[in-house]
Structures are given as C-alpha cells and as structure tokens.
Design an enzyme around this catalytic site. Sequence first.
Site, PDB file in Angstrom:
ATOM      1  N   HIS A 112       0.848  -1.202   0.000  1.00 41.48           N
ATOM      2  CA  HIS A 112       0.000   0.000   0.000  1.00 41.48           C
ATOM      3  C   HIS A 112       0.888   1.258   0.000  1.00 41.48           C
ATOM      4  O   HIS A 112       1.982   1.250   0.570  1.00 41.48           O
ATOM      5  CB  HIS A 112      -0.854  -0.041   1.266  1.00 41.48           C
ATOM      6  CG  HIS A 112      -1.974   0.943   1.303  1.00 41.48           C
ATOM      7  ND1 HIS A 112      -1.796   2.250   1.663  1.00 41.48           N
ATOM      8  CD2 HIS A 112      -3.295   0.797   1.044  1.00 41.48           C
ATOM      9  CE1 HIS A 112      -2.955   2.875   1.625  1.00 41.48           C
ATOM     10  NE2 HIS A 112      -3.886   2.014   1.257  1.00 41.48           N
ATOM     11  N   ASP A 189       2.953  -4.231   8.371  1.00 39.52           N
ATOM     12  CA  ASP A 189       1.714  -3.479   8.195  1.00 39.52           C
ATOM     13  C   ASP A 189       0.569  -4.484   8.370  1.00 39.52           C
ATOM     14  O   ASP A 189       0.320  -5.321   7.502  1.00 39.52           O
ATOM     15  CB  ASP A 189       1.741  -2.867   6.783  1.00 39.52           C
ATOM     16  CG  ASP A 189       0.417  -2.259   6.368  1.00 39.52           C
ATOM     17  OD1 ASP A 189      -0.560  -2.339   7.139  1.00 39.52           O
ATOM     18  OD2 ASP A 189       0.359  -1.706   5.253  1.00 39.52           O
ATOM     19  N   GLN A 192      -4.516  -5.203   7.126  1.00 37.34           N
ATOM     20  CA  GLN A 192      -5.450  -6.183   6.556  1.00 37.34           C
ATOM     21  C   GLN A 192      -5.405  -7.533   7.265  1.00 37.34           C
ATOM     22  O   GLN A 192      -6.159  -8.441   6.900  1.00 37.34           O
ATOM     23  CB  GLN A 192      -5.158  -6.385   5.052  1.00 37.34           C
ATOM     24  CG  GLN A 192      -5.311  -5.141   4.206  1.00 37.34           C
ATOM     25  CD  GLN A 192      -6.761  -4.646   4.126  1.00 37.34           C
ATOM     26  OE1 GLN A 192      -7.708  -5.348   4.504  1.00 37.34           O
ATOM     27  NE2 GLN A 192      -6.938  -3.427   3.663  1.00 37.34           N
ATOM     28  N   LYS A 215     -10.816  -0.588  10.225  1.00 35.98           N
ATOM     29  CA  LYS A 215     -10.904  -1.807   9.405  1.00 35.98           C
ATOM     30  C   LYS A 215     -11.272  -3.020  10.255  1.00 35.98           C
ATOM     31  O   LYS A 215     -11.235  -4.150   9.799  1.00 35.98           O
ATOM     32  CB  LYS A 215      -9.574  -2.055   8.688  1.00 35.98           C
ATOM     33  CG  LYS A 215      -9.252  -0.988   7.628  1.00 35.98           C
ATOM     34  CD  LYS A 215      -7.990  -1.341   6.890  1.00 35.98           C
ATOM     35  CE  LYS A 215      -7.407  -0.182   6.109  1.00 35.98           C
ATOM     36  NZ  LYS A 215      -8.111   0.135   4.870  1.00 35.98           N
ATOM     37  N   CYS A 353      -4.493   1.767  -4.162  1.00 32.86           N
ATOM     38  CA  CYS A 353      -3.325   2.355  -3.475  1.00 32.86           C
ATOM     39  C   CYS A 353      -2.066   1.497  -3.579  1.00 32.86           C
ATOM     40  O   CYS A 353      -1.082   1.760  -2.899  1.00 32.86           O
ATOM     41  CB  CYS A 353      -3.607   2.618  -1.995  1.00 32.86           C
ATOM     42  SG  CYS A 353      -4.694   3.999  -1.743  1.00 32.86           S
TER      43      CYS A 353
HETATM   44  C1  LIG Z   1      -2.412  -2.816   3.591  1.00 30.26           C
HETATM   45  C2  LIG Z   1      -2.794  -1.447   4.041  1.00 30.26           C
HETATM   46  N1  LIG Z   1      -1.892  -0.710   4.686  1.00 30.26           N
HETATM   47  C3  LIG Z   1      -2.171   0.525   5.122  1.00 30.26           C
HETATM   48  C4  LIG Z   1      -3.401   1.073   4.902  1.00 30.26           C
HETATM   49  C5  LIG Z   1      -3.665   2.466   5.382  1.00 30.26           C
HETATM   50  O1  LIG Z   1      -4.676   2.483   6.348  1.00 30.26           O
HETATM   51  P1  LIG Z   1      -5.255   3.866   6.849  1.00 30.26           P
HETATM   52  O2  LIG Z   1      -5.811   4.557   5.635  1.00 30.26           O
HETATM   53  O3  LIG Z   1      -6.315   3.493   7.823  1.00 30.26           O
HETATM   54  O4  LIG Z   1      -4.140   4.616   7.441  1.00 30.26           O
HETATM   55  C6  LIG Z   1      -4.376   0.355   4.213  1.00 30.26           C
HETATM   56  C7  LIG Z   1      -5.683   0.949   3.902  1.00 30.26           C
HETATM   57  O5  LIG Z   1      -6.396   0.533   3.028  1.00 30.26           O
HETATM   58  C8  LIG Z   1      -4.058  -0.955   3.787  1.00 30.26           C
HETATM   59  O6  LIG Z   1      -4.953  -1.693   3.125  1.00 30.26           O
END
Ligand SMILES: Cc1ncc(COP(=O)(O)O)c(C=O)c1O
Length: 397
Positions: A112, A189, A192, A215, A353
């Site tokens: 992401h 990270d 997910q 999430k 993203c």
């Molecule tokens: C794998 C992953 N990392 C980071 C994020 C970023 O999350 P946030 O927008 O809540 O900061 C997302 C959001 O879709 C994500 O899917």
Amino acid sequence: MNRDDFNMLNKDIIYFDNAATTLKPKQVIDDITEYYNEYSANAHRGDYDISLKVDNKISETRNLVKEFINAKETSEIVFTSNATDSINKIVFGYFKNILKPGDEVLLTDSEHASLILPWFELAEELDLKIGYISLTHDLQVTLDNVKKAITPKTKVIALSHITNVVGDIRPIKEITQYAHDNNILILVDGAQSIPHMKVDVQDLDIDFLTFSAHKMCGPTGVGILYGKEKYLNNIHPIIFGGGMNSSFEYNGKRIYKDLPYLMEAGTPNIAGIIGLGSAIKYLNSIGMDNITKHEQELKDYALKKLKQLPNIIIYNETIKSGIITFNVKDIFPQDVSLYLNKYGICIRAGSHCAKMLKDEIGIKNTCRISFYFYNTKEEIDKLIEVLNNPNILQDVI
Ligand SMILES: Cc1ncc(COP(=O)(O)O)c(C=O)c1O
C-alpha cells in the site's frame, strides 16, 4: 454472522468493500454515543470523576489492544490517528535516527502507498537504498525470495502481513526469524490481517506493527502503533505538545513523559479509542478463528461460482484470505463497480493504493471484493446473478 448488530445492513446494500473500511456494530456506536452523552471530558487533565473515567477507558482499551495482539507491555501500544500515521511515526521517529546512507530497506511492489511512500521519502533524505522482494508467479512472498533479496546492506524489511489487493498472507514468522538472524528489523503493516485473523506479536516476533481501528469494526481516526519496548525506548516523537511533556522552562529545558504518552501529543481521539475498545470486545466475542474460517468459506464459495461465469478473470485464486481481485473481460473495472452499484452491491475498483502492482499482474486497475464475518453466501449469489449478464457495459450507461 451477527448481522442484526449492523444498521448499515438494513439499508438494502451488499457491502463487499471491507478492506477499505468495515461496518460498525451498534455496540461500538452505542459506546461512542455514551461517551459524548455521559462523560464527555478530556483525558489526562482532570481530577474529577468524568475525566478519570475517560483516563480509565483509554487505559482499558490499551490493555485490550495489548491482549488482542499479545504484546508484553501496555507501554508498547501507542494510539495514533490511523495505520498511515503509525507507519510514518515509526519510519521518521525511529528508523530515521538509526539508518545510515547506503543502508537498504526491503519492500515488495504489492504494498500500500502508506507503507511505500514514507520509505521513499526517508530514502531520499538519508540516501538509503530501496530493494524489492520478488513475488512468486501467484504474487506471494516466500522465505526463499526474501533470502534472495537480502544483501549485506539490508537493515529493515517492511511489508504487509496481508496485502490489500491480492490478499496474500505472508509467512511473517519465518521471515522475522531469518531477518533477526541477520540483524534485520521487521515492520509489519497489519492493516489487513489484524481484523481478520489471530496475530500474536510475540510468537511472530514482530518488531513493529501498525493497524487501523476502522478496518476492524471500530471508528475512523484511530490507529495503533506497536513496537517492542527495546526499540520504542529509542523512538523520538515527531509531534510535540501537550500530554507528552512533564515540564518545560524559559530556557528550553524540557522533560518528556515515558511511553506511550511520549508519542501521543495533543488531545487523543477519545471517542475513537473508546470505540476501538468496544470493537475489540466485539471481535473477541465472535472469536478471531471463527472470523477467519467464515471468510475462507465465503471466499471458496465465491471463487467456485465466479469461475463458472464466462468473462471473469481472477488474479488471486490461490490466495486464502477473504479478498478476490478480478476483472470482467473487456470492461473497465470502474464501469463494473458502477454497474454493481445499481444493484446496491459495493465493491472497490481501481489500483487500490498499490500502484506498482500493475507490473506484476499486467493490468493497472482491478475490481476487488473483500469479505467480513457479516457477509453471506446469499449475498454472493446475488453478486453472481448480477455479474452473469452479457450486457454489463450497456447496462452501466
Ligand atoms: C495494507 C494497508 N496498509 C495501510 C493502509 C492504510 O490504512 P489507513 O488509511 O487506515 O491509514 C491500508 C488501507 O487501506 C491498507 O490496506
């Protein structure tokens, strides 16, 4: 499962965009409303009952997070505003101070933007090298590929536990073990993975972990930064102000608080943190293993049905998480999602993203379905019925 708890599910929609954000159950909304109606004070500030109650609620949530991911100490849990904020605080608050020009950070090209861009920025600032772990033909990360990517200069591996487009589940335990044997730190990270499976940071030996409340049935505006105490003890705040200091004087002398408060300057998102606590209680009451199992059943069911349709290209068939990435042949993904929207079906279309992944799967944009425990096979049947239409394109217009 538990559909009656979600007002949003009474609105004649089929919500298949849970990787973007999940729906919120009544229990979470009620707890947030209760805060605003019954004890709406600031944190860390007052010596009166309702303010103390706020402090207790924040401590309670910190403890719930600690238990949820099996951290050793509550001081290892920092509240931020989202996963992105957590990642930035780790990259610029910790790694900026320990990395040297020429050091290498390993990523993958399916990450992401929130995990990639902070590293690009720091790499430019410190003259770091960015390396990439190759993916297998079915877009997964293996320990073998991690080993091949590591060089004597590698100091950090930053990767998702589960990616948001392909949904592949990385072998984090094997990777951390190998990385630690080679003096490499791991930033995971968990945006997910934490909402969908049991994650034990001690068992996986994760150095830093980040995720977002929204999430996992919680509210927007709250993120979690986990770090092993020995590393967090050397993190520098990148935001300064109230709540994180013990004293300061005319001459600039200042004393900052210990963790986790050091990293939590300013009034926290109190309602959000309370909501995160109730979301964790809610997920615990269902059981994380039950959530994982239900999503896998839905995924297997959906894949079987989708494969029977002509014109559907699936990009992540072999992957076990509850994410399906697909396209309808010759139709732009946004048109597919607009078409599904006509039937109340919410899916995501685009690059999600993860803008470098196009080079792996050969196409820039895809459609993504992502399940959660409240989704049903009946909802999948409806999706299949609507997708089984040779005139999708004409019906969009
Ligand atoms: C794998 C992953 N990392 C980071 C994020 C970023 O999350 P946030 O927008 O809540 O900061 C997302 C959001 O879709 C994500 O899917």
